[in-house]
Scaffold this motif. Structure first.
Motif, PDB file in Angstrom:
ATOM      1  N   THR A  38       0.855  -1.193   0.000  1.00  5.80           N
ATOM      2  CA  THR A  38       0.000   0.000   0.000  1.00  5.80           C
ATOM      3  C   THR A  38       0.898   1.253   0.000  1.00  5.80           C
ATOM      4  O   THR A  38       2.054   1.184   0.444  1.00  5.80           O
ATOM      5  CB  THR A  38      -0.895   0.068   1.260  1.00  5.80           C
ATOM      6  OG1 THR A  38      -0.039   0.131   2.410  1.00  5.80           O
ATOM      7  CG2 THR A  38      -1.832  -1.114   1.379  1.00  5.80           C
ATOM      8  N   PRO A  39       0.379   2.382  -0.449  1.00  3.01           N
ATOM      9  CA  PRO A  39       1.156   3.631  -0.379  1.00  3.01           C
ATOM     10  C   PRO A  39       1.516   3.972   1.073  1.00  3.01           C
ATOM     11  O   PRO A  39       2.595   4.505   1.342  1.00  3.01           O
ATOM     12  CB  PRO A  39       0.204   4.686  -0.955  1.00  3.01           C
ATOM     13  CG  PRO A  39      -0.809   3.931  -1.749  1.00  3.01           C
ATOM     14  CD  PRO A  39      -0.935   2.587  -1.114  1.00  3.01           C
ATOM     15  N   TRP A  42       4.597   2.126   2.127  1.00  3.07           N
ATOM     16  CA  TRP A  42       5.785   2.779   1.527  1.00  3.07           C
ATOM     17  C   TRP A  42       6.188   4.017   2.337  1.00  3.07           C
ATOM     18  O   TRP A  42       7.377   4.274   2.539  1.00  3.07           O
ATOM     19  CB  TRP A  42       5.460   3.131   0.076  1.00  3.07           C
ATOM     20  CG  TRP A  42       6.524   3.875  -0.659  1.00  3.07           C
ATOM     21  CD1 TRP A  42       6.480   5.180  -1.066  1.00  3.07           C
ATOM     22  CD2 TRP A  42       7.788   3.372  -1.118  1.00  3.07           C
ATOM     23  NE1 TRP A  42       7.626   5.527  -1.734  1.00  3.07           N
ATOM     24  CE2 TRP A  42       8.452   4.428  -1.778  1.00  3.07           C
ATOM     25  CE3 TRP A  42       8.432   2.133  -1.019  1.00  3.07           C
ATOM     26  CZ2 TRP A  42       9.712   4.285  -2.349  1.00  3.07           C
ATOM     27  CZ3 TRP A  42       9.703   1.993  -1.590  1.00  3.07           C
ATOM     28  CH2 TRP A  42      10.320   3.052  -2.247  1.00  3.07           C
ATOM     29  N   HIS A 104      -1.383  -4.630 -13.265  1.00  2.00           N
ATOM     30  CA  HIS A 104      -0.814  -4.303 -11.951  1.00  2.00           C
ATOM     31  C   HIS A 104       0.676  -3.956 -12.002  1.00  2.00           C
ATOM     32  O   HIS A 104       1.354  -4.030 -10.989  1.00  2.00           O
ATOM     33  CB  HIS A 104      -1.067  -5.463 -10.977  1.00  2.00           C
ATOM     34  CG  HIS A 104      -2.515  -5.636 -10.637  1.00  2.00           C
ATOM     35  ND1 HIS A 104      -3.031  -6.765 -10.066  1.00  2.00           N
ATOM     36  CD2 HIS A 104      -3.576  -4.798 -10.801  1.00  2.00           C
ATOM     37  CE1 HIS A 104      -4.346  -6.629  -9.886  1.00  2.00           C
ATOM     38  NE2 HIS A 104      -4.687  -5.446 -10.333  1.00  2.00           N
ATOM     39  N   SER A 113       9.075   7.730  -7.551  1.00  2.00           N
ATOM     40  CA  SER A 113       8.050   7.878  -6.516  1.00  2.00           C
ATOM     41  C   SER A 113       7.408   9.266  -6.590  1.00  2.00           C
ATOM     42  O   SER A 113       6.432   9.538  -5.910  1.00  2.00           O
ATOM     43  CB  SER A 113       8.595   7.588  -5.119  1.00  2.00           C
ATOM     44  OG  SER A 113       9.799   8.264  -4.902  1.00  2.00           O
ATOM     45  N   PRO A 116       4.939   8.516 -11.350  1.00  2.00           N
ATOM     46  CA  PRO A 116       4.920   7.091 -11.688  1.00  2.00           C
ATOM     47  C   PRO A 116       4.984   6.798 -13.187  1.00  2.00           C
ATOM     48  O   PRO A 116       5.193   5.661 -13.589  1.00  2.00           O
ATOM     49  CB  PRO A 116       3.577   6.602 -11.106  1.00  2.00           C
ATOM     50  CG  PRO A 116       2.830   7.802 -10.686  1.00  2.00           C
ATOM     51  CD  PRO A 116       3.736   8.975 -10.667  1.00  2.00           C
ATOM     52  N   VAL A 144       1.240  -1.797  -8.982  1.00  2.00           N
ATOM     53  CA  VAL A 144       0.084  -1.067  -8.455  1.00  2.00           C
ATOM     54  C   VAL A 144      -0.187  -1.580  -7.044  1.00  2.00           C
ATOM     55  O   VAL A 144      -0.374  -2.776  -6.843  1.00  2.00           O
ATOM     56  CB  VAL A 144      -1.144  -1.300  -9.361  1.00  2.00           C
ATOM     57  CG1 VAL A 144      -2.399  -0.723  -8.725  1.00  2.00           C
ATOM     58  CG2 VAL A 144      -0.914  -0.686 -10.741  1.00  2.00           C
ATOM     59  N   TRP A 145      -0.200  -0.668  -6.092  1.00  2.00           N
ATOM     60  CA  TRP A 145      -0.502  -1.052  -4.721  1.00  2.00           C
ATOM     61  C   TRP A 145      -1.986  -0.878  -4.437  1.00  2.00           C
ATOM     62  O   TRP A 145      -2.682  -0.121  -5.141  1.00  2.00           O
ATOM     63  CB  TRP A 145       0.311  -0.193  -3.736  1.00  2.00           C
ATOM     64  CG  TRP A 145       1.771  -0.543  -3.721  1.00  2.00           C
ATOM     65  CD1 TRP A 145       2.299  -1.789  -3.866  1.00  2.00           C
ATOM     66  CD2 TRP A 145       2.878   0.350  -3.570  1.00  2.00           C
ATOM     67  NE1 TRP A 145       3.675  -1.728  -3.802  1.00  2.00           N
ATOM     68  CE2 TRP A 145       4.050  -0.425  -3.620  1.00  2.00           C
ATOM     69  CE3 TRP A 145       2.996   1.724  -3.377  1.00  2.00           C
ATOM     70  CZ2 TRP A 145       5.320   0.124  -3.495  1.00  2.00           C
ATOM     71  CZ3 TRP A 145       4.257   2.269  -3.253  1.00  2.00           C
ATOM     72  CH2 TRP A 145       5.406   1.477  -3.307  1.00  2.00           C
ATOM     73  N   GLU A 148      -4.251   2.338  -4.995  1.00  2.00           N
ATOM     74  CA  GLU A 148      -3.767   3.168  -6.101  1.00  2.00           C
ATOM     75  C   GLU A 148      -4.631   2.940  -7.341  1.00  2.00           C
ATOM     76  O   GLU A 148      -5.227   1.874  -7.503  1.00  2.00           O
ATOM     77  CB  GLU A 148      -2.312   2.821  -6.426  1.00  2.00           C
ATOM     78  CG  GLU A 148      -1.350   3.231  -5.342  1.00  2.00           C
ATOM     79  CD  GLU A 148       0.103   3.098  -5.752  1.00  2.00           C
ATOM     80  OE1 GLU A 148       0.875   4.008  -5.452  1.00  2.00           O
ATOM     81  OE2 GLU A 148       0.474   2.056  -6.359  1.00  2.00           O
ATOM     82  N   PRO A 149      -4.695   3.940  -8.226  1.00  2.00           N
ATOM     83  CA  PRO A 149      -5.456   3.752  -9.461  1.00  2.00           C
ATOM     84  C   PRO A 149      -4.804   2.694 -10.352  1.00  2.00           C
ATOM     85  O   PRO A 149      -3.620   2.392 -10.199  1.00  2.00           O
ATOM     86  CB  PRO A 149      -5.407   5.126 -10.141  1.00  2.00           C
ATOM     87  CG  PRO A 149      -4.395   5.924  -9.419  1.00  2.00           C
ATOM     88  CD  PRO A 149      -4.082   5.265  -8.117  1.00  2.00           C
TER      89      PRO A 149
END
Ligand code: OAD
Length: 228
Positions: A38-39, A42, A104, A113, A116, A144-145, A148-149
């Protein structure tokens, strides 16, 4: 030329030695999604996230395409084939498939970061903390986490109605938005599912479920489609 869209998930790479996510011995049994994918993870602990994906990348580099990946390449002899994969591995490409869309992301690439859209192929298996993009920000895995879109979804949704045949291989269809793609299948398309524990999808289409492992069932299905 008839068009086949193949939707693949982690199950197609299981017999190449890559773990699936859910179920017995799945990756999410050993790791908490919120710690590594997930963001927020991170932000909290980038070293842990980086290490998790460096391990994934190492496993992918050690893996080889299996009979299912190779059979899908053969399908191009007779059909226009688009593979839409949730997988971040490059086994479809290494099997020779020419038209692969990654929903993904791709583990063999790093991205900025900060932006993207800035992608960089990775030489070895590691992104190190301190490896920077051209804007001076830390490189992260191009995956893709959760939360996230999924930028490739629009393109994937656009393609679905054009398929004469749709084949789903090795996905639990547990993850949004990839699991909505069947909403866009044309009513005349024939659907096949290859999975030892095929997920239930409610469709009015003609549906054939081939219960079993991809490396065994996909080559059989491909032979059948090439001879039909
Ligand atoms: P899952 O782990 O959710 O599902 C794997 C599917 O593969 C299950 O339906 C299994 O029954 C099936 N399977 C297992 N072994 C197989 C074999 N040898 N041959 C064929 N099928 C087999 O994996 P995905 O559906 O791909 O996303 O997961 C979707 C997303 O969830 C992943 O892309 C990842 C994950 O969290 C992100 O990280 C954003």
């Amino acid at each position: 030329m008839k068009k086949i869209i193949v939707l693949t998930g982690a199950g197609i790479s299981a017999e190449s030695g890559l773990k699936t996510f859910r179920g017995h011995d799945g990756l999410w049994e050993g790791y908490n999604i919120y710690d590594v994918a997930t963001p927020e993870a991170w932000q909290r602990d980038p070293e842990l996230v980086q290490r998790f994906y460096n391990e994934r990348r190492k496993s992918v580099m050690e893996a080889q395409p299996n009979a299912a990946h190779l059979a899908l390449k053969k399908l191009e002899e007779k059909y226009e084939v688009l593979i839409i994969t949730q997988n971040i591995d490059d086994l479809h490409e290494r099997a020779g498939s020419s038209n692969v869309m990654h929903l993904h992301g791709q583990i063999k690439y790093a991205c900025s970061s900060k932006n993207p859209a800035l992608l960089y192929p990775i030489e070895g298996y590691e992104i190190k903390m301190g490896d920077l993009c051209e804007l001076g920000s830390q490189l992260r895995p191009h995956v893709v986490w959760f939360g996230e879109p999924v930028p490739m979804m629009t393109k994937a949704i656009h393609e679905m109605p054009f398929a004469d045949v749709v084949i789903l291989i090795g996905s639990s269809l547990a993850v949004y938005p990839a699991n909505t793609l069947f909403d866009y299948v044309s009513s005349g398309a024939k659907v096949y599912i290859v999975d030892p524990e095929a997920p239930t999808i409610s469709l009015k289409n003609e549906l054939v479920v081939l219960k079993g492992k991809a490396a065994e069932k996909v080559p059989e299905l491909v032979e059948m489609l090439l001879n039909s």
